[in-house]
Scaffold this motif. Structure first.
Motif, PDB file in Angstrom:
ATOM      1  N   SER A 168       0.826  -1.203   0.000  1.00 17.48           N
ATOM      2  CA  SER A 168       0.000   0.000   0.000  1.00 17.48           C
ATOM      3  C   SER A 168       0.864   1.259   0.000  1.00 17.48           C
ATOM      4  O   SER A 168       0.604   2.216  -0.740  1.00 17.48           O
ATOM      5  CB  SER A 168      -0.924  -0.008   1.227  1.00 17.48           C
ATOM      6  N   LEU A 169       1.914   1.255   0.817  1.00 15.78           N
ATOM      7  CA  LEU A 169       2.790   2.423   0.910  1.00 15.78           C
ATOM      8  C   LEU A 169       3.556   2.641  -0.392  1.00 15.78           C
ATOM      9  O   LEU A 169       3.733   3.778  -0.833  1.00 15.78           O
ATOM     10  CB  LEU A 169       3.752   2.262   2.082  1.00 15.78           C
ATOM     11  N   CYS A 170       4.002   1.544  -1.012  1.00 16.83           N
ATOM     12  CA  CYS A 170       4.713   1.652  -2.280  1.00 16.83           C
ATOM     13  C   CYS A 170       3.810   2.241  -3.357  1.00 16.83           C
ATOM     14  O   CYS A 170       4.225   3.107  -4.134  1.00 16.83           O
ATOM     15  CB  CYS A 170       5.230   0.281  -2.704  1.00 16.83           C
ATOM     16  N   ARG A 171       2.570   1.779  -3.404  1.00 13.87           N
ATOM     17  CA  ARG A 171       1.612   2.311  -4.381  1.00 13.87           C
ATOM     18  C   ARG A 171       1.413   3.817  -4.179  1.00 13.87           C
ATOM     19  O   ARG A 171       1.401   4.595  -5.136  1.00 13.87           O
ATOM     20  CB  ARG A 171       0.277   1.586  -4.279  1.00 13.87           C
ATOM     21  N   GLN A 172       1.288   4.235  -2.919  1.00 15.50           N
ATOM     22  CA  GLN A 172       1.109   5.659  -2.643  1.00 15.50           C
ATOM     23  C   GLN A 172       2.327   6.477  -3.072  1.00 15.50           C
ATOM     24  O   GLN A 172       2.194   7.566  -3.638  1.00 15.50           O
ATOM     25  CB  GLN A 172       0.842   5.862  -1.150  1.00 15.50           C
ATOM     26  N   LEU A 173       3.514   5.957  -2.814  1.00 16.18           N
ATOM     27  CA  LEU A 173       4.732   6.664  -3.213  1.00 16.18           C
ATOM     28  C   LEU A 173       4.792   6.833  -4.723  1.00 16.18           C
ATOM     29  O   LEU A 173       5.166   7.887  -5.234  1.00 16.18           O
ATOM     30  CB  LEU A 173       5.969   5.912  -2.722  1.00 16.18           C
ATOM     31  N   ASP A 180       4.611  10.281  -7.259  1.00 20.76           N
ATOM     32  CA  ASP A 180       5.908  10.494  -7.891  1.00 20.76           C
ATOM     33  C   ASP A 180       7.003  10.615  -6.839  1.00 20.76           C
ATOM     34  O   ASP A 180       7.851  11.507  -6.890  1.00 20.76           O
ATOM     35  CB  ASP A 180       5.877  11.744  -8.778  1.00 20.76           C
ATOM     36  N   GLY A 181       6.968   9.706  -5.873  1.00 16.44           N
ATOM     37  CA  GLY A 181       7.927   9.721  -4.781  1.00 16.44           C
ATOM     38  C   GLY A 181       9.273   9.167  -5.192  1.00 16.44           C
ATOM     39  O   GLY A 181       9.513   8.849  -6.360  1.00 16.44           O
ATOM     40  N   PRO A 182      10.181   9.031  -4.234  1.00 11.25           N
ATOM     41  CA  PRO A 182      11.523   8.539  -4.530  1.00 11.25           C
ATOM     42  C   PRO A 182      11.527   7.061  -4.902  1.00 11.25           C
ATOM     43  O   PRO A 182      10.534   6.351  -4.678  1.00 11.25           O
ATOM     44  CB  PRO A 182      12.272   8.768  -3.197  1.00 11.25           C
ATOM     45  N   ASP A 185       6.847 -14.660  -2.448  1.00 12.58           N
ATOM     46  CA  ASP A 185       7.116 -14.461  -3.874  1.00 12.58           C
ATOM     47  C   ASP A 185       5.974 -13.739  -4.575  1.00 12.58           C
ATOM     48  O   ASP A 185       6.195 -12.832  -5.371  1.00 12.58           O
ATOM     49  CB  ASP A 185       7.364 -15.803  -4.564  1.00 12.58           C
ATOM     50  N   ALA A 186       4.749 -14.156  -4.303  1.00  9.06           N
ATOM     51  CA  ALA A 186       3.598 -13.532  -4.967  1.00  9.06           C
ATOM     52  C   ALA A 186       3.494 -12.062  -4.612  1.00  9.06           C
ATOM     53  O   ALA A 186       3.269 -11.212  -5.480  1.00  9.06           O
ATOM     54  CB  ALA A 186       2.309 -14.263  -4.583  1.00  9.06           C
ATOM     55  N   ASP A 187       3.688 -11.743  -3.330  1.00 11.44           N
ATOM     56  CA  ASP A 187       3.622 -10.350  -2.908  1.00 11.44           C
ATOM     57  C   ASP A 187       4.776  -9.544  -3.487  1.00 11.44           C
ATOM     58  O   ASP A 187       4.641  -8.349  -3.756  1.00 11.44           O
ATOM     59  CB  ASP A 187       3.638 -10.248  -1.379  1.00 11.44           C
ATOM     60  N   THR A 188       5.929 -10.193  -3.662  1.00 11.57           N
ATOM     61  CA  THR A 188       7.062  -9.510  -4.273  1.00 11.57           C
ATOM     62  C   THR A 188       6.720  -9.079  -5.685  1.00 11.57           C
ATOM     63  O   THR A 188       7.003  -7.948  -6.096  1.00 11.57           O
ATOM     64  CB  THR A 188       8.302 -10.428  -4.291  1.00 11.57           C
ATOM     65  N   ILE A 189       6.102  -9.977  -6.457  1.00  6.55           N
ATOM     66  CA  ILE A 189       5.709  -9.650  -7.827  1.00  6.55           C
ATOM     67  C   ILE A 189       4.716  -8.498  -7.825  1.00  6.55           C
ATOM     68  O   ILE A 189       4.822  -7.555  -8.611  1.00  6.55           O
ATOM     69  CB  ILE A 189       5.110 -10.881  -8.518  1.00  6.55           C
ATOM     70  N   VAL A 190       3.752  -8.550  -6.913  1.00  6.13           N
ATOM     71  CA  VAL A 190       2.781  -7.457  -6.809  1.00  6.13           C
ATOM     72  C   VAL A 190       3.492  -6.161  -6.461  1.00  6.13           C
ATOM     73  O   VAL A 190       3.175  -5.093  -6.994  1.00  6.13           O
ATOM     74  CB  VAL A 190       1.695  -7.782  -5.763  1.00  6.13           C
ATOM     75  N   GLY A 191       4.481  -6.256  -5.563  1.00  7.75           N
ATOM     76  CA  GLY A 191       5.226  -5.061  -5.169  1.00  7.75           C
ATOM     77  C   GLY A 191       5.938  -4.426  -6.348  1.00  7.75           C
ATOM     78  O   GLY A 191       5.934  -3.204  -6.515  1.00  7.75           O
ATOM     79  N   LEU A 192       6.537  -5.245  -7.211  1.00  9.74           N
ATOM     80  CA  LEU A 192       7.197  -4.716  -8.396  1.00  9.74           C
ATOM     81  C   LEU A 192       6.187  -4.077  -9.330  1.00  9.74           C
ATOM     82  O   LEU A 192       6.449  -3.045  -9.945  1.00  9.74           O
ATOM     83  CB  LEU A 192       7.959  -5.838  -9.101  1.00  9.74           C
ATOM     84  N   GLU A 193       5.011  -4.684  -9.442  1.00  9.97           N
ATOM     85  CA  GLU A 193       3.967  -4.114 -10.285  1.00  9.97           C
ATOM     86  C   GLU A 193       3.416  -2.814  -9.701  1.00  9.97           C
ATOM     87  O   GLU A 193       2.955  -1.945 -10.428  1.00  9.97           O
ATOM     88  CB  GLU A 193       2.853  -5.131 -10.498  1.00  9.97           C
ATOM     89  N   MET A 194       3.474  -2.679  -8.387  1.00  6.28           N
ATOM     90  CA  MET A 194       3.023  -1.448  -7.736  1.00  6.28           C
ATOM     91  C   MET A 194       4.021  -0.307  -7.937  1.00  6.28           C
ATOM     92  O   MET A 194       3.709   0.846  -7.675  1.00  6.28           O
ATOM     93  CB  MET A 194       2.822  -1.679  -6.234  1.00  6.28           C
ATOM     94  N   GLY A 195       5.224  -0.638  -8.373  1.00  4.97           N
ATOM     95  CA  GLY A 195       6.178   0.430  -8.662  1.00  4.97           C
ATOM     96  C   GLY A 195       7.493   0.346  -7.938  1.00  4.97           C
ATOM     97  O   GLY A 195       8.293   1.277  -8.033  1.00  4.97           O
ATOM     98  N   GLN A 229       5.970  14.543 -15.240  1.00  5.24           N
ATOM     99  CA  GLN A 229       5.425  13.931 -14.035  1.00  5.24           C
ATOM    100  C   GLN A 229       5.799  12.454 -13.897  1.00  5.24           C
ATOM    101  O   GLN A 229       5.573  11.862 -12.844  1.00  5.24           O
ATOM    102  CB  GLN A 229       3.892  14.062 -14.021  1.00  5.24           C
ATOM    103  N   ARG A 230       6.337  11.871 -14.977  1.00  8.18           N
ATOM    104  CA  ARG A 230       6.675  10.440 -14.990  1.00  8.18           C
ATOM    105  C   ARG A 230       5.451   9.589 -14.652  1.00  8.18           C
ATOM    106  O   ARG A 230       5.505   8.680 -13.832  1.00  8.18           O
ATOM    107  CB  ARG A 230       7.811  10.134 -14.015  1.00  8.18           C
ATOM    108  N   GLN A 231       4.332   9.930 -15.299  1.00  5.07           N
ATOM    109  CA  GLN A 231       3.082   9.226 -15.042  1.00  5.07           C
ATOM    110  C   GLN A 231       2.506   8.708 -16.355  1.00  5.07           C
ATOM    111  O   GLN A 231       2.623   9.347 -17.398  1.00  5.07           O
ATOM    112  CB  GLN A 231       2.064  10.150 -14.369  1.00  5.07           C
ATOM    113  N   LEU A 232       1.875   7.547 -16.281  1.00  5.53           N
ATOM    114  CA  LEU A 232       1.197   6.952 -17.428  1.00  5.53           C
ATOM    115  C   LEU A 232      -0.301   7.046 -17.194  1.00  5.53           C
ATOM    116  O   LEU A 232      -0.805   6.637 -16.149  1.00  5.53           O
ATOM    117  CB  LEU A 232       1.629   5.499 -17.590  1.00  5.53           C
ATOM    118  N   GLU A 233      -1.016   7.583 -18.181  1.00  3.86           N
ATOM    119  CA  GLU A 233      -2.464   7.813 -18.049  1.00  3.86           C
ATOM    120  C   GLU A 233      -3.185   7.096 -19.178  1.00  3.86           C
ATOM    121  O   GLU A 233      -2.785   7.175 -20.339  1.00  3.86           O
ATOM    122  CB  GLU A 233      -2.729   9.318 -18.122  1.00  3.86           C
TER     123      GLU A 233
END
Length: 240
Positions: free
Chosen positions: A64-69, A73-75, A86-96, A149-153
């Protein structure tokens, strides 16, 4: 040159103290936080160059925190995960998340990962505005990439989080539409000569990008694999 400022977010006192002390010894300014509330307070008060973020914490977890960052456009973020996640790790990478380290880990390994991510981020900041001239937006079917902004819309105006590595790779592909780029070319264009042997591979990054932008990631139409050659972005782009 001022010290680069690392924020270590982990609910385990021993891990925070160990990492904080070790990274300070290697020239970084360190701030620690025991969870999301303290992390947000630190980010509001300080410029942070990179966040080391534990995946499993009480309250708001690392995903959740990673997604918010990423939405803000956080660090850059390096996630700490357990071997069984492992599954959560993959989700974490997808979250950014930009990279991850599995527990238990050597502080030397984490230090090397931190330096690699910081170098890639600095390289992007130095060169990111040159390849597309004064462009601020690159449009392609169904999507617009905001360079500043380094954002995809998407077409509905919904923002999609991208990791620093994913943003850099997509930008390079969009700047070279309908050109075959080898893996080595993509590595040079996205990371310069600073790539480390354990960096996430171009193939893995392509796979994650396809999951985010392709209508059917199993049958990609935007990012094509050119066997023996590399990858090609198949559609024309509009730079504005």
């Amino acid at each position: 040159m001022s010290q680069q400022h690392i924020l270590v977010v982990d609910d385990h006192d021993e891990i925070r103290d160990l990492l904080g002390s070790y990274l300070q010894q290697h020239g970084f300014q360190i701030t620690t936080a025991n969870g999301g509330e303290q992390m947000k307070a630190v980010l509001a008060e300080h410029h942070i160059d990179l966040v080391v973020l534990d995946l499993m914490m009480p309250g708001e977890d690392g995903l959740s925190l990673c997604r918010q960052l990423r939405e803000q456009d956080g660090p850059p973020v390096i996630m700490l995960t357990a071997m069984s996640e492992d599954a959560d790790t993959i989700v974490g990478l997808e979250m950014g998340a930009d990279d991850y380290v599995t527990k238990p880990f050597s502080p030397r390994v984490l230090l090397a990962r931190i330096k690699a991510v910081l170098r890639r981020n600095e390289h992007q900041e130095e060169t990111g505005s040159h390849a597309a001239g004064d462009a601020s937006r690159i449009a392609f079917p169904g999507w617009v990439l905001d360079i500043h902004q380094r954002q995809l819309e998407n077409a509905q105006g919904v923002l999609l989080p991208l990791s620093t590595a994913e943003y850099r790779l997509l930008k390079v592909l969009l700047e070279h539409p309908r050109q075959v780029l080898s893996r080595d070319q993509l590595m040079d264009l996205t990371r310069g000569r600073e790539a480390m042997p354990f960096d996430r591979s171009i193939d893995n990054q392509i796979s994650r990008l396809r999951k985010k932008i392709e209508p059917d990631p199993k049958v990609p139409t935007l990012i094509k694999t050119v066997w023996g050659g590399g990858y090609m972005f198949t559609e024309e782009t509009q730079i504005s």
